[in-house]
Enzyme design. Structure first.
Site, PDB file in Angstrom:
ATOM      1  N   ARG A  40       0.761  -1.293   0.065  1.00  0.00           N
ATOM      2  CA  ARG A  40      -0.001   0.218  -0.192  1.00  0.00           C
ATOM      3  C   ARG A  40       0.627   1.265  -0.176  1.00  0.00           C
ATOM      4  O   ARG A  40       0.540   2.261  -0.686  1.00  0.00           O
ATOM      5  CB  ARG A  40      -0.886  -0.384   1.170  1.00  0.00           C
ATOM      6  CG  ARG A  40      -2.082  -0.949   0.873  1.00  0.00           C
ATOM      7  CD  ARG A  40      -3.348  -1.058   2.199  1.00  0.00           C
ATOM      8  NE  ARG A  40      -4.425  -1.757   1.551  1.00  0.00           N
ATOM      9  CZ  ARG A  40      -5.333  -2.157   2.906  1.00  0.00           C
ATOM     10  NH1 ARG A  40      -4.824  -1.657   3.621  1.00  0.00           N
ATOM     11  NH2 ARG A  40      -6.789  -1.907   2.015  1.00  0.00           N
ATOM     12  N   LYS A 203     -18.720 -16.356   2.406  1.00  0.00           N
ATOM     13  CA  LYS A 203     -19.747 -16.262   2.928  1.00  0.00           C
ATOM     14  C   LYS A 203     -20.734 -15.032   2.044  1.00  0.00           C
ATOM     15  O   LYS A 203     -20.083 -14.143   1.248  1.00  0.00           O
ATOM     16  CB  LYS A 203     -20.021 -14.916   4.293  1.00  0.00           C
ATOM     17  CG  LYS A 203     -19.910 -15.596   5.261  1.00  0.00           C
ATOM     18  CD  LYS A 203     -19.998 -15.198   6.161  1.00  0.00           C
ATOM     19  CE  LYS A 203     -19.883 -15.710   7.666  1.00  0.00           C
ATOM     20  NZ  LYS A 203     -19.987 -15.192   9.222  1.00  0.00           N
ATOM     21  N   GLY A 356      -9.352  -8.106  -0.363  1.00  0.00           N
ATOM     22  CA  GLY A 356      -8.500  -8.273   0.619  1.00  0.00           C
ATOM     23  C   GLY A 356      -7.585  -9.567   0.390  1.00  0.00           C
ATOM     24  O   GLY A 356      -6.487  -9.981   0.076  1.00  0.00           O
ATOM     25  N   GLY A 379     -12.765  -3.607   1.409  1.00  0.00           N
ATOM     26  CA  GLY A 379     -13.867  -3.099   1.717  1.00  0.00           C
ATOM     27  C   GLY A 379     -14.241  -2.141   0.798  1.00  0.00           C
ATOM     28  O   GLY A 379     -16.042  -2.338  -0.032  1.00  0.00           O
TER      29      GLY A 379
HETATM   30  P1  ADP Z   1     -12.066 -11.583  -0.176  1.00  0.00           P
HETATM   31  O1  ADP Z   1     -11.514 -10.711   0.902  1.00  0.00           O
HETATM   32  O2  ADP Z   1     -10.975 -11.669  -1.417  1.00  0.00           O
HETATM   33  O3  ADP Z   1     -13.259 -10.517  -0.563  1.00  0.00           O
HETATM   34  P2  ADP Z   1     -12.987 -12.921   1.631  1.00  0.00           P
HETATM   35  O4  ADP Z   1     -13.072 -12.375   2.801  1.00  0.00           O
HETATM   36  O5  ADP Z   1     -14.632 -12.778   0.550  1.00  0.00           O
HETATM   37  O6  ADP Z   1     -12.586 -12.368   0.248  1.00  0.00           O
HETATM   38  O7  ADP Z   1     -12.968 -14.550   1.697  1.00  0.00           O
HETATM   39  C1  ADP Z   1     -11.756 -15.381   2.425  1.00  0.00           C
HETATM   40  C2  ADP Z   1     -11.786 -15.982   2.530  1.00  0.00           C
HETATM   41  O8  ADP Z   1     -13.231 -17.539   2.542  1.00  0.00           O
HETATM   42  C3  ADP Z   1     -10.526 -17.663   2.623  1.00  0.00           C
HETATM   43  O9  ADP Z   1     -10.089 -16.661   4.205  1.00  0.00           O
HETATM   44  C4  ADP Z   1     -10.905 -18.268   2.836  1.00  0.00           C
HETATM   45  O10 ADP Z   1     -10.151 -19.254   3.549  1.00  0.00           O
HETATM   46  C5  ADP Z   1     -12.133 -18.352   2.490  1.00  0.00           C
HETATM   47  N1  ADP Z   1     -12.994 -19.523   2.157  1.00  0.00           N
HETATM   48  C6  ADP Z   1     -12.897 -19.633   0.822  1.00  0.00           C
HETATM   49  N2  ADP Z   1     -13.520 -21.022  -0.062  1.00  0.00           N
HETATM   50  C7  ADP Z   1     -14.335 -21.683   1.612  1.00  0.00           C
HETATM   51  C8  ADP Z   1     -14.891 -23.235   1.793  1.00  0.00           C
HETATM   52  N3  ADP Z   1     -14.746 -23.950   1.029  1.00  0.00           N
HETATM   53  N4  ADP Z   1     -15.000 -22.869   3.107  1.00  0.00           N
HETATM   54  C9  ADP Z   1     -14.556 -22.535   3.772  1.00  0.00           C
HETATM   55  N5  ADP Z   1     -13.573 -20.951   3.645  1.00  0.00           N
HETATM   56  C10 ADP Z   1     -13.846 -21.208   2.989  1.00  0.00           C
HETATM   57 MG    MG Z   2     -11.654 -10.848   3.125  1.00  0.00          MG
END
Ligand code: ADP
Ligand code: MG
Length: 399
Positions: A40, A203, A356, A379
């Site tokens: 960053r 989620k 992130g 975010g």
């Molecule tokens: P980003 O930060 O890129 O927006 P998220 O915060 O939505 O992504 O999700 C990231 C998390 O999702 C990671 O910590 C990963 O371990 C979890 N994840 C991905 N696939 C699965 C799964 N099948 N079961 C449980 N957790 C998962």
């Molecule tokens: Mg995340």
């Protein structure tokens, strides 16, 4: 939303004048208190170097971590200022530890043209997170003009990101902010087609608005990660011990119906009885997830299909890992998709990574510079993709 940028400022507007720049230096610190990952900080360098080269006195504001409106030594920006000094050899970079804005104003006035002053953590200041107008007025005294380059903080209406922009003009976007808005904005407004989005992560609940925004715009929406489980449940499939959001199953069913065959789910899964590095795994079809196991990654056939789709696209937007990439071997799906993005980029597609954890995953895959753009704002990029107005951007001067 066209906003003025630092490129719209004349040299006369900058030379010898104090540019108050809000940056996002919210970086991880290691156990010794040194900057762990300086991505960053480096992302803000184009703006800072441009202002320095044009003779501005550069005054930097940033938050770091989550202190509660009072100084907390472990969240000091001092190590960040040190790292910045290393990244800007030949430029005078100093740190000002005061949280008294009058003292900070004096320090800003003492700056030589082309020098940089890093002020202490904005979240040490009461009123920052509540966007207190009195604090914003104090902050406005720190500069003769305002630049917001903190895309990662633009979704927060805080005194240093939003309040101050109404009180100090010109108020313009920095080069990083401009770049982030250009890539994400172009993908949403007029993407080169085929336009494919890949969503994953933990989620579905946190990403419903993103799905709703993207669905009418994309040619295909690929869904992996734990999110896929909720769709599997909606299809009546056994999901075993996988992470499912039961209260979103109906919604997942509705989304599937609306999207039709534009929405693609994994066809196979990597399952295991528990989440542990090196645990024995099994690849199963999505309709054969054992009741006593959980899906922790998409399977190889899914990676092949998602990869082919990505490689055939002209624009790709990726948000959310395909599996628990932090725990090998459940990183294969995520890294497979990352490689497909790199292939697509090489073939001329525009590829954008937001989120992130997704940004961390692409860095871990060593493919950060093999894609078109990795957003520095988790975010903020999500809220932008949801179609929300980012207050830190809205407050800037219109072009
Ligand atoms: P980003 O930060 O890129 O927006 P998220 O915060 O939505 O992504 O999700 C990231 C998390 O999702 C990671 O910590 C990963 O371990 C979890 N994840 C991905 N696939 C699965 C799964 N099948 N079961 C449980 N957790 C998962
Ligand atoms: Mg995340």
């Amino acid at each position: 939303m066209q906003k003025k940028t630092v490129r719209d400022l004349s040299d006369a507007e900058l030379r010898g004048r104090r540019a108050l720049v809000r940056v996002d230096f919210n970086v991880p610190l290691d156990a010794a208190g040194h900057v762990g990952d300086d991505t960053r900080i480096r992302a803000a360098l184009p703006t800072l170097q441009s202002l320095v080269a044009r003779g501005a006195k550069v005054v930097l504001l940033s938050h770091l971590g989550r202190p509660k409106a009072a100084p907390e030594p472990k969240y000091s920006l001092e190590p960040v200022a040190q790292r910045l000094a290393e990244l800007m050899p030949g430029t005078h970079v100093e740190f000002c530890e005061t949280t008294d804005t009058d003292d900070a104003v004096q320090a800003s006035e003492r700056l030589a043209p082309g020098a940089v002053l890093v002020l202490e953590n904005t979240r040490f200041l009461p009123g920052e997170e509540t966007n207190d107008e009195r604090l914003a007025r104090e902050l406005a005294k720190l500069g003769d003009l305002y630049v917001n380059d903190a895309f990662g903080a633009a979704h927060r209406a805080h005194a240093s990101t939003e309040g101050v922009a109404h009180l100090l003009h010109p108020a313009v976007a920095g080069l990083l902010m401009e770049k982030e808005l250009a890539y994400l904005g172009a993908a949403l407004a007029n993407p080169q087609r085929p336009f494919i989005a890949i969503l994953g992560g933990a989620k579905i609940s946190g990403k419903l608005d993103v799905i709703a925004q993207l669905l009418p715009k994309v040619d295909r929406l690929l869904i992996g990660g734990a999110m896929a489980n909720t769709f599997f449940r909606a299809m009546g499939l056994e999901t075993g011990k996988s992470l499912v959001e039961p209260d979103r199953v109906d919604l997942a069913r509705e989304l599937s119906n609306t999207a039709g065959d534009r929405l693609e789910l994994p066809v196979d899964a990597v399952v295991a009885p528990e989440l542990k590095a090196g645990v024995a795994t099994q690849v199963v079809a999505r309709d054969a997830i054992p009741a006593d196991q959980a899906m922790f990654d998409v399977g190889p056939e899914t990676v092949r299909r998602f990869g082919d789709a990505v490689r055939s696209a002209r624009t790709v937007l990726w948000n959310g890992p395909m599996g628990v990439f932090e725990t090998p071997p459940f990183d294969a799906g995520t890294f497979g998709v990352a490689r497909a993005l790199a292939d697509a980029t090489r073939a001329g597609a525009t590829t954008i990574v937001g989120g992130g954890d997704s940004a961390a995953a692409i860095a871990e895959a060593g493919l950060e510079s093999a894609v078109t753009h990795v957003s520095t704002g988790g975010g903020a990029s999500l809220e932008f993709l949801e179609g929300k107005t980012l207050p830190g951007v809205a407050a800037l001067d219109d072009a």
